[in-house]
Design a protein around this motif. Structure first.
Motif, PDB file in Angstrom:
ATOM      1  N   PRO A   7       6.741   8.180   7.762  1.00  0.00           N
ATOM      2  CA  PRO A   7       8.318   8.790   7.535  1.00  0.00           C
ATOM      3  C   PRO A   7       8.625   9.108   6.233  1.00  0.00           C
ATOM      4  O   PRO A   7       9.231  10.224   5.715  1.00  0.00           O
ATOM      5  N   PRO A   8       7.930   8.660   5.037  1.00  0.00           N
ATOM      6  CA  PRO A   8       8.174   9.257   3.643  1.00  0.00           C
ATOM      7  C   PRO A   8       7.469  10.517   3.826  1.00  0.00           C
ATOM      8  O   PRO A   8       8.251  11.467   2.952  1.00  0.00           O
ATOM      9  N   LEU A   9       6.456  10.834   4.373  1.00  0.00           N
ATOM     10  CA  LEU A   9       5.751  12.140   4.591  1.00  0.00           C
ATOM     11  C   LEU A   9       6.652  13.244   5.006  1.00  0.00           C
ATOM     12  O   LEU A   9       6.944  14.366   4.406  1.00  0.00           O
ATOM     13  N   TYR A  10       7.410  12.747   6.173  1.00  0.00           N
ATOM     14  CA  TYR A  10       8.514  13.548   6.809  1.00  0.00           C
ATOM     15  C   TYR A  10       9.484  13.970   5.850  1.00  0.00           C
ATOM     16  O   TYR A  10       9.969  15.012   5.903  1.00  0.00           O
ATOM     17  N   ALA A  45      -0.614   0.867   6.799  1.00  0.00           N
ATOM     18  CA  ALA A  45      -0.050   1.638   5.816  1.00  0.00           C
ATOM     19  C   ALA A  45       0.298   2.929   6.099  1.00  0.00           C
ATOM     20  O   ALA A  45       0.902   3.814   5.774  1.00  0.00           O
ATOM     21  N   LEU A  46      -0.973   3.378   7.046  1.00  0.00           N
ATOM     22  CA  LEU A  46      -1.114   4.984   7.471  1.00  0.00           C
ATOM     23  C   LEU A  46       0.289   5.195   8.381  1.00  0.00           C
ATOM     24  O   LEU A  46       0.868   6.364   8.260  1.00  0.00           O
ATOM     25  N   VAL A  47       0.575   4.189   9.179  1.00  0.00           N
ATOM     26  CA  VAL A  47       1.602   4.229  10.061  1.00  0.00           C
ATOM     27  C   VAL A  47       2.980   4.462   9.104  1.00  0.00           C
ATOM     28  O   VAL A  47       4.009   5.201   9.440  1.00  0.00           O
ATOM     29  N   THR A  48       2.993   3.472   8.212  1.00  0.00           N
ATOM     30  CA  THR A  48       4.487   3.501   7.482  1.00  0.00           C
ATOM     31  C   THR A  48       4.450   4.836   6.214  1.00  0.00           C
ATOM     32  O   THR A  48       5.380   4.803   5.922  1.00  0.00           O
ATOM     33  N   TYR A 101       0.699  -1.364  -0.085  1.00  0.00           N
ATOM     34  CA  TYR A 101       0.096   0.002   0.044  1.00  0.00           C
ATOM     35  C   TYR A 101       0.798   1.425   0.078  1.00  0.00           C
ATOM     36  O   TYR A 101       0.744   2.100  -0.848  1.00  0.00           O
ATOM     37  N   THR A 102       1.732   1.572   1.121  1.00  0.00           N
ATOM     38  CA  THR A 102       2.449   2.759   1.398  1.00  0.00           C
ATOM     39  C   THR A 102       3.453   2.960   0.041  1.00  0.00           C
ATOM     40  O   THR A 102       3.425   3.912  -0.626  1.00  0.00           O
TER      41      THR A 102
END
Length: 311
Positions: free
Chosen positions: A208-211, A202-205, A88-89
């Motif tokens: 880090p890419p968003l940051y 998926a939300l949790v993982t 997903y992520t």
């Protein structure tokens, strides 16, 4: 724990077909969303928000089942986390990033590689038999992917001058093919509870890419149009389509369900032409024809002439 595999009854297989076709139509719409998102919402913001809204939509209907089945899910937390991260992520992150660099038609066409990768990974990991028709279908589909990747210019193969978006899409397809094969090992819980757990992971993982995107200064928070795109991908391709695809894999197995992904190039390319206004060139037509030929050979000839297909 591996979900037991058994041959699908005729009624069950027939029920899987409309589910899978509808899933592919929604994923074809996701191709258009990836193009419309450019400048409206950045890839990592879109990826994170799509799962945030999907989790919100699941909060009430899935809560009771998730609590009741938590004891069966908890021992498989690493598997659930990996499925959410890869299927997903990372897949969504690469998918939406590809939309910044390549055409919607190409994004759709590359998704035709997923059934090929499912068959190859299923053979490498589970030694699931590959019929002669499936092998021929693999070759035809790979030829279609090659035409799409080179844009009809074979000199690209000599110089390895591939479009960045095309490379991102190939990586995304590999991740989702692995996710599809791994679905046969999901814990013995309801589809809704399992999907909710994977959506949460998926939300949790996705954080880090968003940051990382924010730290690099590439973040674009949704515009008005961006919010419409977010809601569509959250409720359509993320929620409804994933549940329908999971059920389809359960009914007819990953090899046969994965072949329906070949419909995404048809829906995605058609929507990109109609809604985005992308041109349809000769190499797009050739690639699309080869991809459609792949599903016809592997599915229809494989079932009518080949040995019984292992699930």
């Amino acid at each position: 724990m591996r979900v037991p595999q058994r041959p699908a009854a005729g009624g069950e297989a027939a029920a899987a077909y409309p589910l899978l076709v509808f899933t592919m139509l929604l994923w074809g719409g996701n191709v258009v969303a990836s193009k419309w998102a450019a400048g409206e919402v950045s890839p990592q913001v879109l990826t994170c928000l799509r799962w945030a809204f999907a989790c919100l939509a699941l909060a009430l209907p899935a809560r009771a089942g998730l609590v009741a089945e938590w004891s069966r899910l908890k021992p498989h937390w690493a598997y659930v986390l990996l499925m959410g991260a890869c299927g997903y992520t990372l897949y969504a992150s690469l998918f939406y990033a590809a939309g910044l660099f390549t055409s919607g038609i190409n994004i759709a066409l590359f998704q035709g590689a997923i059934p090929v990768l499912v068959i190859l990974i299923n053979y490498a990991v589970h030694r699931v038999a590959v019929t002669g028709a499936q092998a021929l279908g693999v070759a035809v589909t790979l030829a279609g992917a090659a035409v799409a990747a080179t844009h009809g210019d074979w000199r690209v193969l000599a110089t390895f001058a591939f479009n960045r978006g095309d490379v991102l899409m190939l990586a995304a397809c590999l991740l989702y093919a692995g996710y599809t094969v791994a679905l046969t090992h999901r814990p013995r819980v309801s589809g809704l509870s399992f999907f909710t757990a994977v959506a949460l992971s998926a939300l949790v993982t996705s954080l880090p890419p968003l940051y990382a995107e924010w730290a690099l200064g590439h973040t674009i928070w949704p515009t008005a149009k961006g919010w419409v795109i977010v809601l569509f991908v959250a409720l359509g391709p993320s929620l409804v389509a994933q549940l329908a695809f999971m059920r389809g894999v359960e009914l007819i197995g990953p090899n046969r369900a994965g072949l329906f992904v070949n419909l995404v190039p048809i829906f995605g390319a058609g929507l990109a032409i109609l809604l985005v206004g992308e041109p349809f060139r000769w190499h797009d037509a050739l690639a699309l024809g080869l991809v459609i030929g792949g599903i016809a050979i592997a599915e229809r000839l494989g079932r009518s002439r080949g040995p019984a297909r292992a699930r």
